[in-house]
Design a protein around this motif. Structure first.
Motif, PDB file in Angstrom:
ATOM      1  N   THR A 185       0.846  -1.192   0.000  1.00 51.07           N
ATOM      2  CA  THR A 185       0.000   0.000   0.000  1.00 51.07           C
ATOM      3  C   THR A 185       0.883   1.243   0.000  1.00 51.07           C
ATOM      4  O   THR A 185       1.808   1.355   0.810  1.00 51.07           O
ATOM      5  CB  THR A 185      -0.921   0.027   1.231  1.00 51.07           C
ATOM      6  OG1 THR A 185      -1.701  -1.171   1.267  1.00 51.07           O
ATOM      7  CG2 THR A 185      -1.853   1.228   1.191  1.00 51.07           C
ATOM      8  N   LEU A 186       0.581   2.170  -0.909  1.00 56.42           N
ATOM      9  CA  LEU A 186       1.300   3.442  -0.983  1.00 56.42           C
ATOM     10  C   LEU A 186       0.418   4.547  -0.417  1.00 56.42           C
ATOM     11  O   LEU A 186      -0.716   4.731  -0.864  1.00 56.42           O
ATOM     12  CB  LEU A 186       1.670   3.755  -2.439  1.00 56.42           C
ATOM     13  CG  LEU A 186       2.332   5.123  -2.673  1.00 56.42           C
ATOM     14  CD1 LEU A 186       3.709   5.166  -2.014  1.00 56.42           C
ATOM     15  CD2 LEU A 186       2.428   5.439  -4.158  1.00 56.42           C
ATOM     16  N   TYR A 187       0.949   5.267   0.572  1.00 50.82           N
ATOM     17  CA  TYR A 187       0.247   6.416   1.148  1.00 50.82           C
ATOM     18  C   TYR A 187       0.872   7.690   0.585  1.00 50.82           C
ATOM     19  O   TYR A 187       2.085   7.921   0.732  1.00 50.82           O
ATOM     20  CB  TYR A 187       0.357   6.401   2.674  1.00 50.82           C
ATOM     21  CG  TYR A 187      -0.491   5.328   3.316  1.00 50.82           C
ATOM     22  CD1 TYR A 187      -1.785   5.594   3.744  1.00 50.82           C
ATOM     23  CD2 TYR A 187      -0.003   4.032   3.480  1.00 50.82           C
ATOM     24  CE1 TYR A 187      -2.571   4.610   4.328  1.00 50.82           C
ATOM     25  CE2 TYR A 187      -0.777   3.045   4.059  1.00 50.82           C
ATOM     26  CZ  TYR A 187      -2.059   3.345   4.481  1.00 50.82           C
ATOM     27  OH  TYR A 187      -2.834   2.369   5.056  1.00 50.82           O
ATOM     28  N   LEU A 188       0.034   8.490  -0.077  1.00 53.74           N
ATOM     29  CA  LEU A 188       0.532   9.681  -0.749  1.00 53.74           C
ATOM     30  C   LEU A 188      -0.576  10.719  -0.845  1.00 53.74           C
ATOM     31  O   LEU A 188      -1.664  10.433  -1.365  1.00 53.74           O
ATOM     32  CB  LEU A 188       1.031   9.307  -2.155  1.00 53.74           C
ATOM     33  CG  LEU A 188       1.748  10.370  -2.958  1.00 53.74           C
ATOM     34  CD1 LEU A 188       3.085  10.719  -2.315  1.00 53.74           C
ATOM     35  CD2 LEU A 188       1.972   9.898  -4.389  1.00 53.74           C
ATOM     36  N   ASP A 189      -0.333  11.913  -0.291  1.00 51.06           N
ATOM     37  CA  ASP A 189      -1.253  13.040  -0.411  1.00 51.06           C
ATOM     38  C   ASP A 189      -2.667  12.677   0.051  1.00 51.06           C
ATOM     39  O   ASP A 189      -3.643  12.800  -0.696  1.00 51.06           O
ATOM     40  CB  ASP A 189      -1.291  13.532  -1.858  1.00 51.06           C
ATOM     41  CG  ASP A 189      -1.795  14.958  -1.941  1.00 51.06           C
ATOM     42  OD1 ASP A 189      -1.051  15.873  -1.565  1.00 51.06           O
ATOM     43  OD2 ASP A 189      -2.955  15.148  -2.363  1.00 51.06           O
ATOM     44  N   GLN A 190      -2.763  12.206   1.272  1.00 53.01           N
ATOM     45  CA  GLN A 190      -4.043  11.892   1.912  1.00 53.01           C
ATOM     46  C   GLN A 190      -4.848  10.856   1.136  1.00 53.01           C
ATOM     47  O   GLN A 190      -6.068  10.944   1.028  1.00 53.01           O
ATOM     48  CB  GLN A 190      -4.885  13.162   2.109  1.00 53.01           C
ATOM     49  CG  GLN A 190      -4.325  14.099   3.169  1.00 53.01           C
ATOM     50  CD  GLN A 190      -5.303  15.188   3.555  1.00 53.01           C
ATOM     51  OE1 GLN A 190      -5.929  15.806   2.704  1.00 53.01           O
ATOM     52  NE2 GLN A 190      -5.451  15.417   4.845  1.00 53.01           N
ATOM     53  N   ARG A 191      -4.178   9.872   0.605  1.00 53.04           N
ATOM     54  CA  ARG A 191      -4.871   8.762  -0.046  1.00 53.04           C
ATOM     55  C   ARG A 191      -4.010   7.513   0.069  1.00 53.04           C
ATOM     56  O   ARG A 191      -2.787   7.604   0.242  1.00 53.04           O
ATOM     57  CB  ARG A 191      -5.175   9.089  -1.516  1.00 53.04           C
ATOM     58  CG  ARG A 191      -3.961   9.075  -2.408  1.00 53.04           C
ATOM     59  CD  ARG A 191      -4.263   9.724  -3.733  1.00 53.04           C
ATOM     60  NE  ARG A 191      -4.519  11.142  -3.541  1.00 53.04           N
ATOM     61  CZ  ARG A 191      -5.433  11.835  -4.214  1.00 53.04           C
ATOM     62  NH1 ARG A 191      -6.177  11.239  -5.121  1.00 53.04           N
ATOM     63  NH2 ARG A 191      -5.596  13.115  -4.009  1.00 53.04           N
ATOM     64  N   SER A 192      -4.643   6.369  -0.004  1.00 58.56           N
ATOM     65  CA  SER A 192      -3.944   5.080   0.031  1.00 58.56           C
ATOM     66  C   SER A 192      -4.215   4.350  -1.273  1.00 58.56           C
ATOM     67  O   SER A 192      -5.365   4.236  -1.697  1.00 58.56           O
ATOM     68  CB  SER A 192      -4.408   4.241   1.223  1.00 58.56           C
ATOM     69  OG  SER A 192      -5.793   3.953   1.127  1.00 58.56           O
ATOM     70  N   CYS A 193      -3.159   3.872  -1.891  1.00 56.76           N
ATOM     71  CA  CYS A 193      -3.258   3.169  -3.172  1.00 56.76           C
ATOM     72  C   CYS A 193      -2.981   1.683  -2.936  1.00 56.76           C
ATOM     73  O   CYS A 193      -1.885   1.319  -2.480  1.00 56.76           O
ATOM     74  CB  CYS A 193      -2.262   3.737  -4.173  1.00 56.76           C
ATOM     75  SG  CYS A 193      -2.397   5.516  -4.415  1.00 56.76           S
ATOM     76  N   GLU A 194      -3.967   0.851  -3.240  1.00 63.60           N
ATOM     77  CA  GLU A 194      -3.832  -0.595  -3.034  1.00 63.60           C
ATOM     78  C   GLU A 194      -3.304  -1.314  -4.270  1.00 63.60           C
ATOM     79  O   GLU A 194      -2.709  -2.377  -4.151  1.00 63.60           O
ATOM     80  CB  GLU A 194      -5.188  -1.199  -2.642  1.00 63.60           C
ATOM     81  CG  GLU A 194      -5.786  -0.621  -1.364  1.00 63.60           C
ATOM     82  CD  GLU A 194      -4.959  -0.943  -0.137  1.00 63.60           C
ATOM     83  OE1 GLU A 194      -4.188  -1.928  -0.185  1.00 63.60           O
ATOM     84  OE2 GLU A 194      -5.058  -0.216   0.863  1.00 63.60           O
TER      85      GLU A 194
ATOM     86  N   GLY B  14       6.313   9.943  -0.217  1.00 67.00           N
ATOM     87  CA  GLY B  14       5.235   9.253   0.469  1.00 67.00           C
ATOM     88  C   GLY B  14       5.806   8.078   1.255  1.00 67.00           C
ATOM     89  O   GLY B  14       7.025   7.930   1.392  1.00 67.00           O
ATOM     90  N   ILE B  15       4.931   7.225   1.746  1.00 65.07           N
ATOM     91  CA  ILE B  15       5.339   6.046   2.499  1.00 65.07           C
ATOM     92  C   ILE B  15       4.706   4.821   1.849  1.00 65.07           C
ATOM     93  O   ILE B  15       3.503   4.799   1.571  1.00 65.07           O
ATOM     94  CB  ILE B  15       4.913   6.129   3.977  1.00 65.07           C
ATOM     95  CG1 ILE B  15       5.676   7.226   4.688  1.00 65.07           C
ATOM     96  CG2 ILE B  15       5.153   4.800   4.681  1.00 65.07           C
ATOM     97  CD1 ILE B  15       7.168   6.972   4.818  1.00 65.07           C
TER      98      ILE B  15
END
Length: 710
Positions: free
Chosen positions: A428-437, A493-494
């Protein structure tokens, strides 16, 4: 197994815009070979870059080409069904019951017997499950104190201390061979080499015993004498050859002796007898057939060794004290020591010399070779357990992993049903107040970047780093939210991988695509606002530079030259400029009046429709393009770019896309304070502009009403 597809009723579910087979029963596995490959979601996938056990994939990859294909999938399924009494265990929790292993043939019986031994070695009861972890500890499964089939024996395998010591001697002199238990031992090759070397060493020592009188002209002092002889042998030979050349041709004397210039290098430094420059000079002055003086005229660098040679070698061998060495005496001494030197030259190159002759003779006289060969033969005979253990591990791994692979190969049920992540989802990528699965690892960035845009997804490529780990590259698909002018290279991001480890992710590339119809609706206005803002900034910057340039030049001119007479005001020129401005303002006012007048000819409820129509006319092209792009958005190109062979498009529609990208929302029941102490103060200008607009509209309306007849 039935030979017709009608013998099994398949069940399909629709997701991602295509029908996918559901694999949930043993019958599904048993009939999988009959399923038309055109209905499979994938035709092959790579063995790397997946969230899947690497060793299971390596076992399944029969040809070792780094790809898992349909025949290899079917071979794994067939093996599992043949070796299980009930294939339903494939859908159970990880762990293989002993009772589920079929023993209808010798192979199955061997696997089951190996399973019993694994349970015993692991300290488990027969009714407990065999796990993959039980098969990983080779030191427990292949203990040094029992045969394990690799042909390597260790001292722990026997209780005979004589054989144990013999194996220790072999390992110390030949090196140990790795055993499956994790230790080192002896195999047939090292045993054979040891025995051959032992025989050669013993024969070499025997030759000494048989010819000791010839080999040792100085008895116990011979070894020391030979060592001294060897240290001066080359130098004395060099001296006599030079003297023989001088006798051959008197003109060679000057060339055979050092030239005077060689001593210039020694003139301005402290000279020591051990200097290499001196040691390289001849042993003594060269003259035709001149004997070597042992007391005078000797090269200082060699004087001590020559004195040793005279006392320890010449005097004992020649039986007299010598002050000089003739060539004939030199030949006689060389001949007397030749036998010892030849015997030493034949010394076997072996570490067995450290054992000593007595130990070597003791080993050769024993039956240790036959006893160790018997142990090696017995160990090799036990190779059946190792083979059965490999088959057992294959079965246990398939029971744990195979169905998961099928749900990411034959179908994409793991991806679309959302209960677990697919094996190609890296985290999961956390970037700019969103999480990408929907995040995939990328091995070849260049290849991936050429194919992935065809997916229709908004893609963000990142390089992820973590202390102590090699950097990885990922690509994340943003499938929901507002991303206009959001992602630029260099943003951070993280990334959390499937093991829960966090990586620092830096954006390296963005492939912009529409994310939603709503975003496409507002996109023209945002672009227009961005364009106006850019033009205003450009105009302001140019005016600022112009004013700065004029100010600087004006100050310079005023310092450099006397003040010029004021120029006369050209009223005609400025009158023309004012007229032009007035005409432009008048034209804009007339156009605005015409628009407003046209609006007031409509009924009040038609005016909002006009505004809506204008907005739709502006936004419809952008929305249409976004609709077409979102309609073709699919997973296929993303996986194809990673080496998969996709057999379908695997669409990502808007609802599913919203599930793959999470947006920030306040928790349910959270309290929110709207007071912001640092909020910008409200300006009165918007209210003033609204009042002016109302006045203008009212004036125009009154003019229209006054111009209306009657």
């Amino acid at each position: 197994m039935s030979t017709s597809t009608s013998a099994h009723q398949w069940r399909f579910f629709r997701s991602g815009g295509f029908d996918q087979v559901a694999i949930t029963t043993a019958a599904d596995l048993q009939h999988l070979a009959l399923l038309d490959p055109k209905l499979w979601t994938v035709l092959n996938c790579p063995t790397t870059g997946l969230e899947f056990d690497d060793k299971t994939l390596a076992i399944m990859d029969q040809d070792g080409d780094g790809q898992i294909r349909v025949p290899e999938i079917l071979a794994a399924v067939r093996f599992s069904c043949e070796r299980l009494t009930n294939a339903d265990v494939m859908f159970a929790a990880p762990g293989l019951p002993l009772s589920s292993i079929a023993e209808h043939d010798s192979v199955g019986a061997g696997i089951k017997e190996a399973a019993r031994q694994v349970l015993a070695y692991s300290g488990k009861d027969a009714d407990q499950l065999i796990q993959v972890a039980d098969l990983q500890d080779s030191t427990r499964l292949f203990s040094a104190d029992h045969f394990n089939g690799d042909g390597v024996i260790m001292p722990e395998l026997t209780t005979d201390p004589v054989l144990q010591q013999l194996m220790v001697d072999i390992i110390s002199t030949q090196g140990g061979v790795a055993d499956r238990s994790g230790g080192v031992g002896v195999n047939q090759d090292t045993l054979t080499q040891f025995w051959q070397q032992a025989e050669h060493v013993a024969a070499w020592h025997t030759a000494f015993t048989e010819s000791e009188g010839q080999l040792c002209p100085l008895a116990g002092e011979t070894a020391e004498a030979v060592a001294i002889f060897e240290s001066v042998n080359a130098k004395i030979n060099d001296y006599f050859v030079r003297c023989q050349l001088a006798a051959f041709d008197a003109r060679a004397v000057d060339s055979l002796n050092p030239v005077a210039g060689l001593y210039d290098a020694l003139a301005n430094r402290v000279v020591a007898g051990a200097d290499q420059d001196i040691a390289d000079l001849p042993l003594s002055a060269i003259a035709a057939d001149k004997p070597l003086s042992l007391t005078t005229g000797v090269n200082p660098a060699w004087a001590e060794k020559i004195a040793q040679f005279s006392a320890k070698v010449l005097t004992p061998l020649l039986g007299k004290t010598c002050t000089e060495l003739t060539y004939s005496d030199w030949q006689q001494v060389s001949t007397q020591l030749a036998a010892w030197r030849n015997w030493m030259a034949q010394k076997p190159d072996s570490a067995l010399h450290t054992l000593g002759l007595t130990r070597i003779q003791e080993i050769l006289a024993s039956d240790g070779q036959l006893a160790l060969q018997a142990l090696i033969t017995a160990d090799l005979a036990a190779s059946t357990f190792a083979d059965n253990l490999a088959a057992l591990e294959q079965l246990v791994r398939y029971q744990r992993d195979l169905v998961t692979l099928l749900r990411n190969f034959v179908s994409f049920s793991d991806f679309y049903q959302g209960e677990t992540k697919a094996i190609f989802q890296a985290g999961t990528l956390y970037l700019d107040q969103r999480s990408c699965e929907l995040v995939l690892q990328v091995a070849d960035l260049a290849r991936h970047a050429t194919m992935a845009p065809f997916s229709g997804c908004y893609l963000v490529y990142c390089t992820c780093v973590r202390q102590g780990e090699a950097p990885i590259n990922i690509v994340a698909a943003l499938t929901a939210g507002d991303v206009d002018e959001l992602m630029v290279s260099g943003r951070n991001g993280i990334f959390y991988d499937r093991k829960g480890r966090d990586w620092r992710a830096s954006v390296t590339k963005v492939v912009a695509q529409p994310v939603s119809i709503r975003q496409a609706f507002w996109s023209p206005y945002r672009r227009m606002a961005a364009f106006i803002e850019a033009q205003v900034q450009k105009f302001a910057a140019s005016r600022d530079k112009e004013i700065e340039a004029k100010t600087t030049s004006g100050v310079a001119d005023s310092v450099a030259a006397p003040a010029a007479a004021p120029s006369n005001f050209d009223i005609a020129k400025f009158a023309g400029i004012f007229a032009a401005f007035g005409m432009a303002i008048g034209a804009l006012g007339t156009a605005l009046a015409a628009i407003v007048a046209g609006l007031f000819t409509l009924f009040w409820w038609q005016i909002p429709l006009v505004f809506i129509g204008v907005m739709l006319a502006i936004s419809t092209p952008s929305m249409l393009m976004a609709f077409l792009t979102l309609r073709r958005r699919n997973l296929g190109p993303l996986l194809d770019a990673n080496g998969w062979a996709m057999n379908t498009r695997a669409k990502i529609n808007l609802p599913f896309g919203a599930a793959l990208t999470g947006l920030a929302h306040l928790p349910a029941g959270a309290k929110r304070s709207l007071h912001d102490p640092y909020a910008e103060k409200k300006s009165r200008w918007p209210l003033v502009l609204v009042v002016i607009a109302i006045v203008v509209v009212g004036v125009v309306l009154l003019q229209q009403l006054g111009a209306t007849p009657g």
